[in-house]
Design a protein around this motif. Structure first.
Motif, short mmCIF file in Angstrom:
data_model
loop_
_atom_site.label_atom_id
_atom_site.label_comp_id
_atom_site.label_asym_id
_atom_site.label_seq_id
_atom_site.Cartn_x
_atom_site.Cartn_y
_atom_site.Cartn_z
N GLU A 153 0.92 -1.36 0.13
CA GLU A 153 0.02 0.01 -0.20
C GLU A 153 0.77 1.19 0.03
O GLU A 153 2.02 1.37 0.48
N PRO A 154 0.45 2.19 -0.59
CA PRO A 154 1.08 3.59 -0.60
C PRO A 154 0.59 4.25 0.74
O PRO A 154 -0.29 3.88 1.48
N ASP A 155 1.64 5.20 0.96
CA ASP A 155 1.13 6.25 2.10
C ASP A 155 1.30 7.70 1.51
O ASP A 155 2.14 8.15 0.99
N TRP A 156 0.03 8.13 0.94
CA TRP A 156 -0.32 9.28 0.02
C TRP A 156 0.26 10.36 0.93
O TRP A 156 0.72 11.52 0.35
N GLY A 157 0.24 10.19 2.32
CA GLY A 157 0.82 11.54 2.98
C GLY A 157 2.44 11.85 2.58
O GLY A 157 2.95 12.96 3.03
N THR A 158 3.07 10.61 2.13
CA THR A 158 4.48 10.88 1.80
C THR A 158 4.81 11.56 0.16
O THR A 158 5.82 11.74 -0.25
N LEU A 159 3.42 11.84 -0.46
CA LEU A 159 3.56 12.23 -1.74
C LEU A 159 4.24 13.61 -1.70
O LEU A 159 3.73 14.54 -1.22
N THR A 160 5.28 13.72 -2.57
CA THR A 160 6.07 14.99 -2.62
C THR A 160 6.12 15.35 -4.37
O THR A 160 6.45 14.48 -5.00
N ILE A 161 5.70 16.43 -4.64
CA ILE A 161 6.02 17.04 -5.96
C ILE A 161 6.66 18.31 -5.79
O ILE A 161 6.02 19.11 -5.33
N ASP A 162 7.76 18.33 -6.47
CA ASP A 162 8.62 19.60 -6.52
C ASP A 162 7.86 20.72 -7.06
O ASP A 162 7.31 20.45 -8.57
N HIS A 163 7.82 21.82 -6.46
CA HIS A 163 7.31 23.03 -7.02
C HIS A 163 8.10 24.36 -6.40
O HIS A 163 8.48 24.33 -5.11
N PRO A 164 8.12 25.55 -7.21
CA PRO A 164 8.51 26.79 -6.57
C PRO A 164 7.89 27.24 -5.32
O PRO A 164 8.46 27.75 -4.59
N GLU A 165 6.72 26.83 -5.29
CA GLU A 165 5.89 27.19 -4.15
C GLU A 165 5.42 26.01 -3.54
O GLU A 165 4.51 25.57 -3.45
N PRO A 166 6.32 25.72 -2.46
CA PRO A 166 5.95 24.29 -1.61
C PRO A 166 4.60 24.42 -1.07
O PRO A 166 4.06 23.38 -0.77
N SER A 167 4.09 25.46 -0.60
CA SER A 167 2.75 25.54 -0.16
C SER A 167 1.51 25.04 -1.03
O SER A 167 0.64 24.30 -0.64
N LEU A 168 1.91 25.01 -2.39
CA LEU A 168 0.97 24.42 -3.47
C LEU A 168 1.27 22.95 -3.20
O LEU A 168 0.10 22.17 -3.51
N THR A 169 2.20 22.42 -3.23
CA THR A 169 2.36 21.00 -3.06
C THR A 169 1.62 20.38 -1.93
O THR A 169 0.94 19.50 -1.71
N SER A 170 1.97 21.21 -0.73
CA SER A 170 1.42 20.79 0.59
C SER A 170 -0.32 20.81 0.44
O SER A 170 -0.81 20.00 1.11
N ALA A 171 -0.86 21.99 -0.30
CA ALA A 171 -2.28 21.84 -0.23
C ALA A 171 -2.70 20.74 -1.28
O ALA A 171 -3.79 20.09 -0.89
N TYR A 172 -1.98 20.38 -2.20
CA TYR A 172 -2.44 19.46 -3.04
C TYR A 172 -2.32 18.12 -2.39
O TYR A 172 -3.31 17.08 -2.41
N THR A 173 -1.51 17.77 -1.61
CA THR A 173 -1.14 16.49 -0.92
C THR A 173 -2.26 16.49 0.23
O THR A 173 -2.90 15.43 0.60
N ARG A 174 -2.56 17.61 0.73
CA ARG A 174 -3.64 17.37 2.01
C ARG A 174 -4.88 17.30 1.14
O ARG A 174 -5.64 16.43 1.87
N TYR A 175 -5.04 17.57 0.11
CA TYR A 175 -6.51 17.20 -0.40
C TYR A 175 -6.48 15.81 -0.79
O TYR A 175 -7.51 15.00 -0.53
N VAL A 176 -5.30 15.28 -1.32
CA VAL A 176 -5.32 13.88 -1.49
C VAL A 176 -5.57 12.89 0.00
O VAL A 176 -6.42 12.25 -0.25
N THR A 177 -5.17 13.43 0.61
CA THR A 177 -4.83 12.59 1.90
C THR A 177 -6.68 12.92 2.71
O THR A 177 -6.91 11.72 3.19
N ASP A 178 -6.98 13.95 2.57
CA ASP A 178 -8.07 14.09 3.19
C ASP A 178 -9.55 13.78 2.43
O ASP A 178 -10.63 13.50 2.98
N HIS A 179 -9.24 13.75 1.11
CA HIS A 179 -10.63 13.32 0.26
C HIS A 179 -10.26 12.22 -0.86
O HIS A 179 -11.30 11.78 -1.14
N ALA A 180 -9.00 12.37 -1.52
CA ALA A 180 -8.94 11.59 -2.66
C ALA A 180 -9.10 10.18 -2.50
O ALA A 180 -9.46 9.35 -3.25
N VAL A 181 -8.54 9.71 -1.31
CA VAL A 181 -8.18 8.38 -1.00
C VAL A 181 -8.85 8.03 0.33
O VAL A 181 -8.53 8.77 1.40
#
Length: 258
Positions: A145-173
């Protein structure tokens, strides 16, 4: 912002599972799971949530003509596909059933596996107890199984990655953090956890990552849920489509003994 690097239409579920299985990350973690399972000739093996039967042929080869492989899935389309694909394998039987209520007798199986299934089920703890029930003493269960909380996608604005990952962990899976929870949940279900292997695929091409992650589709859903603004989403996707790309997520393979 729409880019041709992103898929805009969700793939057919069976087609998605098929293409993930033959991707480099899929081939690697499935080989790791098969080795950990250590199925032998004459064994009875159950594939919990077998989907369209992606792994049933490999399991049948492992147990040989003397063994038995059960594929269990609650989705009729997937179970029918698995039945059709394994019609030539006499030692394989596919059952339309729920992993929370397995159609097998107590202590009737030597091995069990669940591949990216527990992240979706209603009650992972109950599914693990069912796996424990059908395994013979000393039998092995292998979970991936994956741990989607470990999902990291590099971006110049880390806050956008954090928001995206929070959505995945809160709602997508449904059970997004299940990968790192597996050892505890398996122990609570009565298993002895004998091995934990973290595997971290690295995606360097956005199109390849998108075929697994559905980046644009998930981003649009994150906007609708209020995790990203429309402007944030535009900047996020524009950089992913055109800039240097790097994404990782950690997948856990856990081996437990009944």
């Amino acid at each position: 912002m729409t880019s041709r690097v992103f898929e805009t239409v969700p793939p057919d579920p069976i087609a998605y599972l098929d293409r993930l299985a033959v991707s480099d990350p899929g081939l690697h973690y499935k080989a790791t799971m098969l080795t950990a399972l250590a199925a032998q000739r004459g064994h009875t093996v159950v594939d919990l949530g077998c989907g369209p039967g992606t792994d049933l042929a490999a399991l049948a080869e492992a147990v040989g003509a003397e063994g038995t492989v059960y594929g269990v899935d609650h989705d009729r389309e997937a179970a029918d596909a698995a039945t059709d694909r394994t019609a030539h394998l006499f030692q394989v039987a596919v059952r339309l059933a729920d992993v929370h209520d397995l159609p097998m007798a107590d202590a009737s199986c030597d091995r069990a596996r669940a591949d990216r299934v527990l992240q979706h089920v209603a009650d992972p703890a109950l599914a693990l107890r069912e796996a424990r029930r059908v395994l013979r003493p000393g039998g092995l269960l292998v979970l991936g199984e994956p741990d989607w909380g470990t999902l990291t996608i590099d971006h110049p604005e880390p806050s956008l990655t954090s928001a995206y990952t929070r959505y995945v962990t809160d709602h997508a899976v449904r059970n997004a953090r299940i990968g790192s929870q597996l050892p505890r949940l398996a122990a609570e279900a009565g298993f002895e956890v004998v091995d934990v292997q973290p595997l971290t695929p690295v995606f360097r091409e956005v199109a390849t990552a998108d075929r697994v992650l559905g980046l644009q589709r998930v981003t649009r859903r994150a906007v609708a849920a209020g995790y990203l603004s429309a402007a944030d989403a535009e900047r996020w996707l524009a950089h992913l489509a055109t800039g240097p790309f790097l994404a990782t997520v950690t997948f856990h393979v856990v081996t437990a003994r009944a």
